[in-house]
Design a protein around this motif. Structure first.
Motif, PDB file in Angstrom:
ATOM      1  N   LEU A 125       0.820  -1.213   0.000  1.00  0.00           N
ATOM      2  CA  LEU A 125       0.000   0.000   0.000  1.00  0.00           C
ATOM      3  C   LEU A 125       0.857   1.268   0.000  1.00  0.00           C
ATOM      4  CD1 LEU A 125      -2.915  -0.845   2.474  1.00  0.00           C
ATOM      5  CD2 LEU A 125      -2.980  -0.793  -0.023  1.00  0.00           C
ATOM      6  N   GLN A 126       2.153   1.132  -0.139  1.00  0.00           N
ATOM      7  CA  GLN A 126       3.030   2.299  -0.064  1.00  0.00           C
ATOM      8  C   GLN A 126       2.964   3.160  -1.321  1.00  0.00           C
ATOM      9  OE1 GLN A 126       4.503   3.088   2.919  1.00  0.00           O
ATOM     10  NE2 GLN A 126       3.183   1.340   3.416  1.00  0.00           N
ATOM     11  N   ALA A 127       2.758   2.560  -2.477  1.00  0.00           N
ATOM     12  CA  ALA A 127       2.789   3.331  -3.727  1.00  0.00           C
ATOM     13  C   ALA A 127       1.750   2.806  -4.719  1.00  0.00           C
ATOM     14  CB  ALA A 127       4.178   3.280  -4.345  1.00  0.00           C
ATOM     15  N   PRO A 128       0.460   2.991  -4.399  1.00  0.00           N
ATOM     16  CA  PRO A 128      -0.589   2.532  -5.316  1.00  0.00           C
ATOM     17  C   PRO A 128      -0.789   3.527  -6.463  1.00  0.00           C
ATOM     18  CG  PRO A 128      -1.587   3.542  -3.403  1.00  0.00           C
ATOM     19  CD  PRO A 128      -0.094   3.581  -3.168  1.00  0.00           C
ATOM     20  N   ASN A 129       0.278   3.837  -7.163  1.00  0.00           N
ATOM     21  CA  ASN A 129       0.277   4.906  -8.158  1.00  0.00           C
ATOM     22  C   ASN A 129      -0.731   4.631  -9.272  1.00  0.00           C
ATOM     23  OD1 ASN A 129       2.354   6.236  -6.781  1.00  0.00           O
ATOM     24  ND2 ASN A 129       3.910   5.022  -7.833  1.00  0.00           N
ATOM     25  N   GLU A 130      -1.720   5.506  -9.368  1.00  0.00           N
ATOM     26  CA  GLU A 130      -2.736   5.455 -10.417  1.00  0.00           C
ATOM     27  C   GLU A 130      -3.596   4.195 -10.384  1.00  0.00           C
ATOM     28  OE1 GLU A 130      -3.542   8.005 -12.501  1.00  0.00           O
ATOM     29  OE2 GLU A 130      -2.145   9.062 -11.177  1.00  0.00           O
ATOM     30  N   GLN A 131      -3.463   3.378  -9.355  1.00  0.00           N
ATOM     31  CA  GLN A 131      -4.344   2.224  -9.240  1.00  0.00           C
ATOM     32  C   GLN A 131      -5.719   2.673  -8.738  1.00  0.00           C
ATOM     33  OE1 GLN A 131      -2.218  -0.481  -6.607  1.00  0.00           O
ATOM     34  NE2 GLN A 131      -1.594  -1.743  -8.340  1.00  0.00           N
ATOM     35  N   LYS A 132      -6.767   2.021  -9.232  1.00  0.00           N
ATOM     36  CA  LYS A 132      -8.100   2.297  -8.730  1.00  0.00           C
ATOM     37  C   LYS A 132      -8.297   1.523  -7.426  1.00  0.00           C
ATOM     38  CE  LYS A 132     -11.671   2.860 -11.206  1.00  0.00           C
ATOM     39  NZ  LYS A 132     -12.853   2.711 -12.112  1.00  0.00           N
ATOM     40  N   VAL A 133      -8.585   2.266  -6.370  1.00  0.00           N
ATOM     41  CA  VAL A 133      -8.731   1.681  -5.041  1.00  0.00           C
ATOM     42  C   VAL A 133     -10.131   2.015  -4.514  1.00  0.00           C
ATOM     43  CG1 VAL A 133      -7.870   1.632  -2.669  1.00  0.00           C
ATOM     44  CG2 VAL A 133      -6.258   1.856  -4.578  1.00  0.00           C
ATOM     45  N   LEU A 134     -10.823   0.994  -4.034  1.00  0.00           N
ATOM     46  CA  LEU A 134     -12.142   1.180  -3.436  1.00  0.00           C
ATOM     47  C   LEU A 134     -12.009   1.090  -1.922  1.00  0.00           C
ATOM     48  CD1 LEU A 134     -15.252   1.396  -3.613  1.00  0.00           C
ATOM     49  CD2 LEU A 134     -15.297  -1.121  -3.761  1.00  0.00           C
ATOM     50  N   GLY A 141     -16.683   8.795  10.129  1.00  0.00           N
ATOM     51  CA  GLY A 141     -15.509   8.017  10.500  1.00  0.00           C
ATOM     52  C   GLY A 141     -14.216   8.743  10.175  1.00  0.00           C
ATOM     53  N   ARG A 142     -13.103   8.068  10.431  1.00  0.00           N
ATOM     54  CA  ARG A 142     -11.786   8.662  10.230  1.00  0.00           C
ATOM     55  C   ARG A 142     -11.500   8.829   8.739  1.00  0.00           C
ATOM     56  NH1 ARG A 142      -7.182   5.525  13.000  1.00  0.00           N
ATOM     57  NH2 ARG A 142      -6.130   7.546  12.881  1.00  0.00           N
ATOM     58  N   SER A 143     -10.720   9.866   8.429  1.00  0.00           N
ATOM     59  CA  SER A 143     -10.355  10.135   7.036  1.00  0.00           C
ATOM     60  C   SER A 143      -8.931   9.698   6.719  1.00  0.00           C
ATOM     61  CB  SER A 143     -10.502  11.631   6.747  1.00  0.00           C
ATOM     62  OG  SER A 143      -9.653  12.400   7.599  1.00  0.00           O
ATOM     63  N   LEU A 144      -8.237   9.097   7.690  1.00  0.00           N
ATOM     64  CA  LEU A 144      -6.821   8.781   7.512  1.00  0.00           C
ATOM     65  C   LEU A 144      -6.566   7.885   6.301  1.00  0.00           C
ATOM     66  CD1 LEU A 144      -3.880   8.854   8.602  1.00  0.00           C
ATOM     67  CD2 LEU A 144      -4.446   6.779   9.874  1.00  0.00           C
ATOM     68  N   LEU A 145      -7.324   6.805   6.163  1.00  0.00           N
ATOM     69  CA  LEU A 145      -7.098   5.877   5.062  1.00  0.00           C
ATOM     70  C   LEU A 145      -7.258   6.576   3.722  1.00  0.00           C
ATOM     71  CD1 LEU A 145      -8.802   2.590   6.279  1.00  0.00           C
ATOM     72  CD2 LEU A 145      -6.440   2.809   5.508  1.00  0.00           C
ATOM     73  N   ALA A 146      -8.374   7.287   3.561  1.00  0.00           N
ATOM     74  CA  ALA A 146      -8.650   7.944   2.281  1.00  0.00           C
ATOM     75  C   ALA A 146      -7.576   8.975   1.957  1.00  0.00           C
ATOM     76  CB  ALA A 146     -10.025   8.601   2.321  1.00  0.00           C
ATOM     77  N   GLU A 147      -7.248   9.819   2.926  1.00  0.00           N
ATOM     78  CA  GLU A 147      -6.273  10.882   2.680  1.00  0.00           C
ATOM     79  C   GLU A 147      -4.894  10.321   2.369  1.00  0.00           C
ATOM     80  OE1 GLU A 147      -6.469  13.295   6.135  1.00  0.00           O
ATOM     81  OE2 GLU A 147      -8.380  14.249   5.579  1.00  0.00           O
ATOM     82  N   THR A 148      -4.491   9.284   3.106  1.00  0.00           N
ATOM     83  CA  THR A 148      -3.160   8.717   2.893  1.00  0.00           C
ATOM     84  C   THR A 148      -3.067   8.022   1.545  1.00  0.00           C
ATOM     85  OG1 THR A 148      -2.914   8.398   5.278  1.00  0.00           O
ATOM     86  CG2 THR A 148      -1.411   7.182   3.854  1.00  0.00           C
ATOM     87  N   LEU A 149      -4.067   7.231   1.191  1.00  0.00           N
ATOM     88  CA  LEU A 149      -4.027   6.519  -0.085  1.00  0.00           C
ATOM     89  C   LEU A 149      -4.045   7.490  -1.266  1.00  0.00           C
ATOM     90  CD1 LEU A 149      -6.419   3.566   0.783  1.00  0.00           C
ATOM     91  CD2 LEU A 149      -3.949   3.426   0.370  1.00  0.00           C
ATOM     92  N   GLU A 150      -4.816   8.572  -1.138  1.00  0.00           N
ATOM     93  CA  GLU A 150      -4.826   9.572  -2.209  1.00  0.00           C
ATOM     94  C   GLU A 150      -3.472  10.267  -2.304  1.00  0.00           C
ATOM     95  OE1 GLU A 150      -9.313  11.126  -2.977  1.00  0.00           O
ATOM     96  OE2 GLU A 150      -8.331  11.899  -1.175  1.00  0.00           O
ATOM     97  N   THR A 151      -2.884  10.582  -1.156  1.00  0.00           N
ATOM     98  CA  THR A 151      -1.557  11.209  -1.155  1.00  0.00           C
ATOM     99  C   THR A 151      -0.522  10.303  -1.810  1.00  0.00           C
ATOM    100  OG1 THR A 151      -2.064  12.460   0.857  1.00  0.00           O
ATOM    101  CG2 THR A 151       0.263  12.142   0.321  1.00  0.00           C
TER     102      THR A 151
END
Length: 262
Positions: A125-134, A141-151
């Motif tokens: 999960l460190q570099a999901p570059n341009e991958q589509k993630v659901l 709820g917490r926004s950590l997962l969404a914000e980190t994966l988008e970053t």
């Protein structure tokens, strides 16, 4: 008298934790203050289900989110596509996905805990570059997962499948909380912890509080709880072990293999 332990886990997930604490020789009392309710299917949901095979990764944040996801996929995909990789916050979520969908699920390494932070530490999960993630979650709820994966470069779709409804504790629960008439309180949700603090008097705040992560311990300290015990995760066995320590029940004959199944 048996130690009185208050638990706050909502829905069916409360049953394994209740059994685990009862197995210690304690009295488990459920504070029924949260309901989880699946949302009606929307067009956004239908679009995701129809395009489900296009997602490289599917991240699921809770057991109830996993149940809602499985029910929807059963309607749209009699046979799951082989492309998406599944990730879960916590072993209970992973077990639900495996049982309902029969899929292999990525979780945080043993000893890292059942948290979003632990899941995000996985190398894949460190570099999901341009991958589509659901990201499958509830409302809010917490926004950590969404914000980190988008970053990190993911093309993220966040889909809320359920909502949490907080309800006032009943009269018996209010009495226990205002009088501090219990030996331990078990909480594994920040939302529940903040809500419950409104009914806790100084007597309750001074009683042992078992939480499932250091993040919750920090929150609990800010809310005035003073006797904090951090369990090594949110599974029933982990929480029960912390209860045993807090209530001096370490001599109890507990079937840990059975507790892990919850």
């Amino acid at each position: 008298m048996r130690p009185r332990v208050l638990i706050t886990r909502p829905g069916r997930r409360a049953l394994p934790l209740t059994r685990a604490i009862t197995a210690l020789g304690a009295e488990a009392i459920l504070l029924d203050i949260m309901r989880q309710e699946a949302l009606p299917e929307s067009q956004a949901m239908r679009n995701v289900w129809l395009d489900f095979d296009q997602f490289a990764k599917v991240v699921v944040v809770s057991p109830f989110a996993a149940e809602c996801l499985a029910e929807s996929l059963d309607r749209y995909w009699p046979q799951l596509p082989v492309g998406p990789q599944f990730y879960a916050v916590g072993r209970a979520t992973a077990e639900t996905l495996h049982e309902r969908l029969g899929v292999r699920v990525h979780v945080a390494a043993p000893g890292r805990g059942d948290t979003s932070e632990a899941l995000l530490s996985l190398p894949s999960l460190q570099a999901p570059n341009e991958q589509k993630v659901l990201l499958v979650a509830g409302v809010g709820g917490r926004s950590l997962l969404a914000e980190t994966l988008e970053t990190r470069g993911a093309r993220l779709t966040r889909l809320a499948l359920y909502r949490r409804i907080l309800v006032p504790p009943d009269d018996t629960s209010v009495r226990l909380l205002t009088q501090g008439d219990f030996d331990a309180l078990v909480v594994s949700s920040g939302e529940i912890l903040e809500y419950l603090a409104g009914w806790c008097t100084r007597a309750a705040l001074n009683q042992p509080l078992i939480v499932s992560s250091q993040r919750l311990a920090t929150l609990a300290g800010s809310l005035g709880f003073s006797a904090l015990h951090v369990a090594p995760g949110a599974m029933p066995a982990a929480l029960a072990a912390a209860v045993a320590e807090a209530c001096d029940l370490n001599g109890a004959d507990v079937d840990h293999d059975d507790l892990e199944k919850g």
